[in-house]
Design an enzyme around this catalytic site. Structure first.
Site, PDB file in Angstrom:
ATOM      1  N   HIS A  82       6.490   8.341 -12.989  1.00 27.98           N
ATOM      2  CA  HIS A  82       7.014   7.377 -12.013  1.00 27.98           C
ATOM      3  C   HIS A  82       6.494   5.983 -12.345  1.00 27.98           C
ATOM      4  CE1 HIS A  82       8.605   5.877  -8.246  1.00 27.98           C
ATOM      5  NE2 HIS A  82       7.510   5.117  -8.198  1.00 27.98           N
ATOM      6  N   ASP A 161      10.757   9.426   4.343  1.00 25.65           N
ATOM      7  CA  ASP A 161      10.642   8.233   3.487  1.00 25.65           C
ATOM      8  C   ASP A 161      11.963   7.463   3.451  1.00 25.65           C
ATOM      9  OD1 ASP A 161       9.408   6.477   1.466  1.00 25.65           O
ATOM     10  OD2 ASP A 161      10.985   7.316   0.211  1.00 25.65           O
ATOM     11  N   ARG A 168      10.971  -0.415   6.442  1.00 21.96           N
ATOM     12  CA  ARG A 168       9.949  -1.280   5.813  1.00 21.96           C
ATOM     13  C   ARG A 168      10.599  -2.452   5.106  1.00 21.96           C
ATOM     14  NH1 ARG A 168       7.474   2.374   1.796  1.00 21.96           N
ATOM     15  NH2 ARG A 168       6.294   0.553   1.160  1.00 21.96           N
ATOM     16  N   SER A 183       5.031   6.699   0.191  1.00 20.64           N
ATOM     17  CA  SER A 183       6.452   6.713  -0.141  1.00 20.64           C
ATOM     18  C   SER A 183       6.675   7.330  -1.529  1.00 20.64           C
ATOM     19  CB  SER A 183       6.966   5.262  -0.087  1.00 20.64           C
ATOM     20  OG  SER A 183       8.190   5.134  -0.715  1.00 20.64           O
ATOM     21  N   LYS A 187       7.882  11.603  -2.364  1.00 20.35           N
ATOM     22  CA  LYS A 187       9.103  11.935  -3.116  1.00 20.35           C
ATOM     23  C   LYS A 187       8.773  12.723  -4.384  1.00 20.35           C
ATOM     24  CE  LYS A 187      10.333   7.701  -3.052  1.00 20.35           C
ATOM     25  NZ  LYS A 187      10.725   6.376  -2.688  1.00 20.35           N
TER      26      LYS A 187
HETATM   27  N1  URA Z   1       8.943   2.519  -4.645  1.00 18.34           N
HETATM   28  C1  URA Z   1       8.976   3.461  -3.677  1.00 18.34           C
HETATM   29  O1  URA Z   1       9.553   4.520  -3.840  1.00 18.34           O
HETATM   30  N2  URA Z   1       8.330   3.200  -2.513  1.00 18.34           N
HETATM   31  C2  URA Z   1       7.678   2.050  -2.283  1.00 18.34           C
HETATM   32  O2  URA Z   1       7.118   1.903  -1.223  1.00 18.34           O
HETATM   33  C3  URA Z   1       7.659   1.054  -3.312  1.00 18.34           C
HETATM   34  C4  URA Z   1       8.295   1.320  -4.498  1.00 18.34           C
END
Ligand code: URA
Length: 433
Positions: A82, A161, A168, A183, A187
């Protein structure tokens, strides 16, 4: 329990219990807590901070707000990567097939362009026919068949999320480490992975501009993932200039394909090899990084990684002929080159602005469901530390909307700083945690 009491507690800098965080996340996901109360709590958290145990509870509640995948039918180690988001960052398109060719299964759930940063899904969707909206059953089947599958967040994965992220975004509470950590990790952990390689970007094209903020975010995500039994490696990498030569959607897909075809000279290819090697070690295919690096390199030079990408494109409905003929990717109708107006070294590039130019010229969305021009892109001739003479090309813009050419040329020119003395160049990989 009442939501107003939890807002008051955070407003007064007190720590919420595990049950209170559960009440908050479950109630919000089920639409029992309204946006205005959640927004107030988010801002109280943003201003007053969250403790480690609150953050841990937040991640777990967000993760279990939806389905957590398992892949018992797949015997290879399951590892993903990621990135926290950058400009020109198309590494996923290279490292997923490379890692898959080396025996790692890569169940990748990716995002779209966010603010000035590009998104893997948009780059994949530049391939005619490529579907990123597979059902979870299709996702698992593609993963089993190809060793990699690349999709967007479905409604079943971390639904808390999905809702919270949108809120957000509208309440200026995105760039806060505990929220970003919850967040991202909710995921990623829902993908059913054994391990994760994190690429935390820092610099003027990253969400975490300051190195110390990036380091703290990387440490927070790594220790949280490890506490949840996952093997985690986090790299902090420089984002003070675009990664590679191209910024856009189709053009970045093309650059990723060229890398998979064996063009390994760029900074971009170097980072891809390093990230893929980390995935191979995290997946315990190799224990030694040098051996993992040479496996990753061989996957490219042998053509194995490119073949993996071909299977994946076919399995996800895309036209695999783009791998042989990049002209099948969307092409912009016009091109214009910006030249240097002084002689010297490139000492600074406003990377965020480079990303915003692409977004504003059609390469990004104005709203969630908005259309996007996949063909728009920039070719970066001059990178940090390069010596340029008056009249040398700095950037070539590929675009369709002629009406914005003057404005974009002005913005691109002022994104570059050229000075007499050569700059000190930062290493691309700054730290490994
Ligand atoms: N990417 C995400 O998935 N969440 C965040 O809060 C910031 C970047």
């Amino acid at each position: 329990m009442r939501m107003q009491d939890l807002i008051e507690k955070k407003r007064d800098r007190k720590e919420l219990t595990r049950d209170e965080i559960a009440f908050l996340i479950r109630g919000y996901t089920r639409d029992e807590i309204p946006d205005y109360q959640m927004a107030a709590w988010l801002m109280a958290g943003f201003l007053n901070g969250l403790t480690e145990s609150e953050t841990q509870a937040l991640v777990e509640e967000m993760l279990y707000s939806g389905v957590v995948l398992t892949h018992d039918h797949i015997h290879e180690p399951k590892v993903d990567k990621h990135s926290t988001g950058g400009v020109g960052d198309k590494t996923s398109l290279v490292i997923a097939p490379v890692a898959a060719a080396c025996g790692v299964a890569v169940p990748m759930i990716s995002g779209r362009a966010l603010a000035h940063t590009g998104g893997t899904l948009d780059k994949l969707e530049a391939i005619p026919g490529f579907r990123t909206d597979l059902s979870l059953i299709e996702f698992k089947a593609v993963l089993k068949r190809c060793g990699l599958a690349l999709i967007g967040q479905t409604k079943e994965i971390a639904p808390a999320d999905r809702k919270l992220y949108a809120l957000r975004d509208l309440t200026a509470t995105v760039p806060f480490r505990p929220f970003m950590c919850a967040s991202i990790m909710s995921k990623k952990l829902a993908e059913g992975i054994d391990g994760l390689v994190l690429d935390v970007k820092t610099g003027n094209g990253a969400f975490m501009r300051e190195y110390e903020d990036a380091r703290k975010l990387a440490e927070m995500m790594a220790s949280l993932g490890r506490r949840m039994g996952k093997r985690i490696v986090a790299l902090i990498t420089d984002m003070n200039q675009p990664l590679g030569r191209w910024v856009g959607n189709a053009v970045e897909t093309m650059e990723a394909i060229e890398t998979l075809q064996g063009d390994l000279e760029s900074d971009f290819a170097g980072l891809c090899l390093e990230l893929a090697a980390q995935m191979i070690v995290v997946g315990e295919i190799e224990i030694d990084m040098n051996r993992a690096r040479s496996r990753a390199r061989n996957a490219i030079t042998s053509g194995g990684a490119l073949e993996r990408f071909r299977y994946c494109i076919e399995a996800q409905g895309g036209d695999p002929r783009v791998l042989d003929d990049p002209k099948l990717l969307p092409q912009a109708r016009r091109a214009s080159t910006i030249i240097a107006d002084r002689t010297g070294y490139v000492t600074g590039i406003e990377t965020g602005e480079i990303g915003r130019v692409v977004m504003d010229w059609g390469g990004g969305r104005r709203c969630l469901e908005g259309a996007i021009d996949y063909s728009v892109g920039l070719y970066i001739h001059a990178k940090l530390g390069d010596r340029v003479k008056i009249g040398d090309p700095i950037i070539t813009a590929h675009y369709n909307d002629e009406s914005r050419l003057d404005e974009m040329q002005r913005r691109l020119r002022s994104a570059y700083r050229v000075e007499e003395a050569a700059p000190h160049l930062e290493p691309l990989i700054k730290t490994i945690i």
